[in-house]
Design an enzyme around this catalytic site. Structure first.
Site, PDB file in Angstrom:
ATOM      1  N   CYS A 178     -17.072  13.092  19.416  1.00 20.28           N
ATOM      2  CA  CYS A 178     -15.832  12.948  20.187  1.00 20.28           C
ATOM      3  C   CYS A 178     -15.140  14.282  20.431  1.00 20.28           C
ATOM      4  CB  CYS A 178     -14.888  11.975  19.476  1.00 20.28           C
ATOM      5  SG  CYS A 178     -15.462  10.278  19.612  1.00 20.28           S
ATOM      6  N   GLY A 238     -10.952  23.440   7.126  1.00 17.81           N
ATOM      7  CA  GLY A 238     -12.346  23.252   6.729  1.00 17.81           C
ATOM      8  C   GLY A 238     -13.297  24.014   7.617  1.00 17.81           C
ATOM      9  N   LEU A 285     -11.273   4.044  17.651  1.00 20.02           N
ATOM     10  CA  LEU A 285     -11.849   3.858  16.316  1.00 20.02           C
ATOM     11  C   LEU A 285     -12.440   5.169  15.803  1.00 20.02           C
ATOM     12  CD1 LEU A 285     -15.200   3.881  16.461  1.00 20.02           C
ATOM     13  CD2 LEU A 285     -14.862   1.624  17.392  1.00 20.02           C
TER      14      LEU A 285
HETATM   15  N1  LIG Z   1     -18.404   7.524  18.197  1.00 16.60           N
HETATM   16  C1  LIG Z   1     -17.080   7.472  18.136  1.00 16.60           C
HETATM   17  O1  LIG Z   1     -16.455   7.657  17.096  1.00 16.60           O
HETATM   18  C2  LIG Z   1     -16.290   7.164  19.386  1.00 16.60           C
HETATM   19  C3  LIG Z   1     -14.937   6.788  19.270  1.00 16.60           C
HETATM   20  C4  LIG Z   1     -14.224   6.484  20.433  1.00 16.60           C
HETATM   21  C5  LIG Z   1     -14.847   6.600  21.680  1.00 16.60           C
HETATM   22  N2  LIG Z   1     -16.142   7.005  21.742  1.00 16.60           N
HETATM   23  C6  LIG Z   1     -16.783   7.075  23.068  1.00 16.60           C
HETATM   24  O2  LIG Z   1     -17.545   5.877  23.248  1.00 16.60           O
HETATM   25  C7  LIG Z   1     -18.733   6.165  23.989  1.00 16.60           C
HETATM   26  C8  LIG Z   1     -19.949   5.744  23.197  1.00 16.60           C
HETATM   27  O3  LIG Z   1     -19.991   6.503  22.009  1.00 16.60           O
HETATM   28  P1  LIG Z   1     -21.015   6.143  20.828  1.00 16.60           P
HETATM   29  O4  LIG Z   1     -20.716   7.066  19.706  1.00 16.60           O
HETATM   30  O5  LIG Z   1     -21.007   4.685  20.604  1.00 16.60           O
HETATM   31  O6  LIG Z   1     -22.392   6.585  21.527  1.00 16.60           O
HETATM   32  P2  LIG Z   1     -23.867   6.154  21.109  1.00 16.60           P
HETATM   33  O7  LIG Z   1     -24.757   7.196  21.674  1.00 16.60           O
HETATM   34  O8  LIG Z   1     -23.915   5.876  19.649  1.00 16.60           O
HETATM   35  O9  LIG Z   1     -24.096   4.766  21.859  1.00 16.60           O
HETATM   36  C9  LIG Z   1     -24.338   4.618  23.237  1.00 16.60           C
HETATM   37  C10 LIG Z   1     -25.457   3.598  23.385  1.00 16.60           C
HETATM   38  O10 LIG Z   1     -25.540   3.186  24.730  1.00 16.60           O
HETATM   39  C11 LIG Z   1     -26.909   2.947  25.020  1.00 16.60           C
HETATM   40  N3  LIG Z   1     -27.099   2.895  26.494  1.00 16.60           N
HETATM   41  C12 LIG Z   1     -27.090   3.899  27.387  1.00 16.60           C
HETATM   42  N4  LIG Z   1     -27.276   3.413  28.637  1.00 16.60           N
HETATM   43  C13 LIG Z   1     -27.387   2.060  28.535  1.00 16.60           C
HETATM   44  C14 LIG Z   1     -27.587   0.997  29.450  1.00 16.60           C
HETATM   45  N5  LIG Z   1     -27.703   1.215  30.754  1.00 16.60           N
HETATM   46  N6  LIG Z   1     -27.669  -0.263  28.983  1.00 16.60           N
HETATM   47  C15 LIG Z   1     -27.561  -0.504  27.654  1.00 16.60           C
HETATM   48  N7  LIG Z   1     -27.366   0.455  26.730  1.00 16.60           N
HETATM   49  C16 LIG Z   1     -27.275   1.726  27.156  1.00 16.60           C
HETATM   50  C17 LIG Z   1     -27.610   4.106  24.324  1.00 16.60           C
HETATM   51  O11 LIG Z   1     -28.991   3.866  24.119  1.00 16.60           O
HETATM   52  C18 LIG Z   1     -26.829   4.170  23.018  1.00 16.60           C
HETATM   53  O12 LIG Z   1     -27.405   3.354  22.012  1.00 16.60           O
HETATM   54  C19 LIG Z   1     -18.676   7.647  24.316  1.00 16.60           C
HETATM   55  O13 LIG Z   1     -18.076   7.815  25.570  1.00 16.60           O
HETATM   56  C20 LIG Z   1     -17.762   8.194  23.241  1.00 16.60           C
HETATM   57  O14 LIG Z   1     -17.104   9.368  23.639  1.00 16.60           O
HETATM   58  C21 LIG Z   1     -16.893   7.275  20.638  1.00 16.60           C
END
Ligand SMILES: NC(=O)c1ccc[n+]([C@@H]2O[C@H](COP(=O)([O-])OP(=O)(O)OC[C@H]3O[C@@H](n4cnc5c(N)ncnc54)[C@H](O)[C@@H]3O)[C@@H](O)[C@H]2O)c1
Length: 459
Positions: free
Chosen positions: A276, A269, A152
């Site tokens: 990511c 840009g 996403l």
């Molecule tokens: N943001 C994006 O667009 C995107 C897209 C694809 C994949 N990803 C991947 O997905 C993963 C998450 O990304 P994100 O942007 O959602 O990160 P984020 O930091 O927004 O969310 C992670 C959440 O997990 C919580 N957390 C940490 N340890 C925890 C635990 N033990 N129990 C409960 N909650 C806990 C944190 O407090 C935080 O709110 C990463 O590995 C990222 O690379 C992100």
């Protein structure tokens, strides 16, 4: 099915809400207690189009609950791990949050659990998870571990989750593959109540690609690194266009018409940012290195990206000559439009560079100002784009929010000290702007000067 989602960030919250939307009973946990309290009280901790409505809808019918990770582990037959995997100083992915979740699962789970890595992780993390769960398990529970990378995009996460091009799963047991197929069946068949579109039945069904765990993990890192490479490639082409007097938008258009290349990710840009691409490229380089593969191609991708900020500041310096004391409006702080996420946002690096040279920044972003204030408290945050431009020597467009395309340019010109726009995203029309008397500077040889100014400069 009863499902658990660990981590209520951009990915976890979208995953939890959308899995509930397609009919599952979901328990989503969050370790940040402020965030958790907000979610339990119906307050959104982040901005993402459509997400608030989806959450409200599924909570009303009792299909989405928020609480602790311990309770989430007891709840679900399948557990999606969606915690952050930020970069360590050496570029490795920091997996401590994943490890902590694995320990809690091993302690709390009873019976069978399918543990799914949705966080982006280096190849072979699944194997480590499997080992860790069995080493720390105390209840004789049985586990399968699967990888289900998430593709996403922030800004369109709900739409991307419900209408993906592909769903990739990597599992090493038929039971895990079958469970994941069952979980995603409504999306694969595109049979669910869509909260966004009324014409969903016409939508294309996604490919469900089942692989082994290592391959699924690699698909995610390789995809993001490839896209980052495309961005750095076109940014170098943009530099070349500036040097030789060509127009990068025309070059990109000509390249993109070749179906083997395609037009996506050929927008030059100020470089890629967000949670990511920068960290995933770094982590991919590191895992390749550790595996004995010299992926120096990606080092160049990174280097080119790091130079974008300085290149853009140089463009601003070329226009304004001395930056000290100049009032500069910044439009856009988020790393991309339609999100409030400022993690690794190039706009923030540009602001810091300009401030270091003594420029006074007046910034505006439709959604990201609260988060930006935590990163850079000492600048003037404005209510709207016009207020930011008041008395400014230049407007810098750093995030291409739609509302910046709908500006009343005549009004804006009257507010500014000097009618100069430096467009870091090539989002505006040079012809339109010059017709309103603006001097326009874009990326990659795209520029425009009003007639009066041209004759002034040429004498
Ligand atoms: N943001 C994006 O667009 C995107 C897209 C694809 C994949 N990803 C991947 O997905 C993963 C998450 O990304 P994100 O942007 O959602 O990160 P984020 O930091 O927004 O969310 C992670 C959440 O997990 C919580 N957390 C940490 N340890 C925890 C635990 N033990 N129990 C409960 N909650 C806990 C944190 O407090 C935080 O709110 C990463 O590995 C990222 O690379 C992100």
């Amino acid at each position: 099915m009863k499902l658990s989602v660990i981590g209520a960030g951009y990915v976890g919250l979208t995953t939890a809400a959308c899995l509930a939307q397609i009919g599952h009973d979901v328990f989503c946990s969050e370790s940040d207690l402020d965030k958790l309290a907000k979610l339990q009280n119906g307050v959104m901790p982040l901005f993402e189009p459509h997400l608030e409505d989806v959450i409200e809808g599924v909570r009303k019918v009792g299909r989405l609950h928020f609480g602790s990770t311990e309770d989430a582990i007891v709840w679900g037959d399948a557990i999606f791990i969606c915690v952050g995997t930020p970069p360590l100083a050496n570029g490795d992915a920091d997996l401590h949050a994943i490890e902590a979740v694995a320990r809690t699962i091993a302690k709390r789970a009873t019976g069978y659990r399918l543990v799914i890595e949705k966080s982006t992780v280096p190849v072979q993390t699944g194997a480590q998870l499997r080992k860790h769960l069995s080493v720390h398990g105390t209840n004789g529970s049985k586990y399968d571990v699967a990888s289900n990378p998430e593709f996403l995009r922030e800004g369109s996460s709900v739409e991307d989750f419900l209408h993906p091009d592909r769903i990739v799963i990597g599992a090493d047991s038929p039971r895990a593959t079958d469970l994941l197929r069952e979980i995603y069946e409504p999306i694969v068949q595109q049979r669910f109540d869509c909260p966004i579109h009324s014409d969903c039945p016409k939508r294309k069904k996604p490919i469900f690609l089942a692989t082994d765990t290592n391959s699924a993990e690699l698909i995610k890192h390789a995809s993001n690194s490839f896209l980052a490479m495309k961005i750095s490639f076109i940014n170098m082409v943009a530099n070349l266009c500036e040097a030789v007097g060509a127009d990068v938008t025309k070059v990109a258009q000509g390249m993109g018409l070749d179906p083997r290349i395609g037009p996506a990710f050929l927008n030059p840009g100020i470089g890629f940012g967000g949670f990511c691409f920068p960290k995933d490229v770094q982590a991919f380089i590191r895992i390749a290195e550790k595996s004995g593969c010299d992926f120096s191609l990606l080092r160049e991708v990174e280097k080119i990206n790091q130079r974008r900020v300085e290149h853009f500041v140089e463009q601003v310096r070329n226009e304004l000559w001395v930056l000290r004391g100049k009032k500069i409006a910044v439009w856009g702080l988020a790393f991309k439009p339609n999100t409030d996420d400022v993690r690794f946002a190039p706009a923030l690096s540009i602001i810091r560079s300009l401030q270091a040279e003594g420029a006074r920044i007046q910034a505006y972003d439709p959604e990201a100002m609260e988060k930006a204030k935590n990163e850079i408290p000492d600048l003037t945050y404005c209510q709207n784009a016009y207020e930011a431009a008041k008395g400014a020597d230049a407007v810098l467009l750093l995030t291409e929010w739609e509302e910046f395309r709908a500006i009343d340019w005549k009004r804006l010109g009257g507010l500014m000290e000097r009618s100069l726009i430096v467009d870091g995203r090539n989002a505006l029309s040079p012809d339109d702007l010059t017709s309103y008397g603006f001097h326009y500077v874009g990326i990659g040889g795209v520029s425009g000067t009003p007639q009066e100014l041209t004759s002034l400069v040429n004498g």
